[in-house]
Enzyme design. Structure first.
Site, mmCIF file in Angstrom:
data_model
loop_
_atom_site.group_PDB
_atom_site.id
_atom_site.type_symbol
_atom_site.label_atom_id
_atom_site.label_comp_id
_atom_site.label_asym_id
_atom_site.label_seq_id
_atom_site.Cartn_x
_atom_site.Cartn_y
_atom_site.Cartn_z
ATOM 1 N NE ARG A 130 1.977 -5.442 -0.998
ATOM 2 C CZ ARG A 130 1.365 -6.133 -0.050
ATOM 3 N NH1 ARG A 130 1.964 -6.399 1.085
ATOM 4 N NH2 ARG A 130 0.139 -6.585 -0.228
ATOM 5 C CG ASN A 149 1.159 -2.222 0.648
ATOM 6 O OD1 ASN A 149 1.708 -1.824 -0.369
ATOM 7 N ND2 ASN A 149 0.088 -2.988 0.622
#
Length: 99
Positions: free
Chosen positions: A24, A42
């Site tokens: 990320r 996520n």
């Protein structure tokens, strides 16, 4: 407006070893570097998903990055892109990591 300046929005989901490898953080950094906006998070399924918005040429570059590079320790099995559409203006002001 020229083709390269057309704004598009596309959703994505990345499969493979993409959690616990700073995926990320790297996605956010690459998106910002390209001047894109959107988000990344996520999922409970062990994937990473999000949305990209920006000029079509930059979004294409980011899609390739998501499909082939990712973060240094990630291993990408598959990238799905869907809900692609032309937009008149950006829905976000920056690129966020969603918890």
């Amino acid at each position: 407006m020229a083709e390269g300046n057309t704004l598009i929005s596309v959703d994505y989901e990345i499969f493979g070893k993409v959690q616990g490898v700073f995926f990320r953080k790297h996605t956010q950094a690459e998106g910002k570097k390209l001047g894109l906006v959107g988000w990344v998070q996520n999922t409970d399924r062990g994937t990473v998903q999000g949305q990209l918005q920006g000029p079509i040429s930059k979004v294409r570059h980011m899609q390739e990055w998501l499909e082939t590079r990712g973060s240094p320790k990630s291993h990408i099995d598959k990238a799905n892109f869907n809900n692609e559409k032309v937009i008149l203006k950006l829905d976000y002001s920056d690129f966020q990591i969603v918890k």
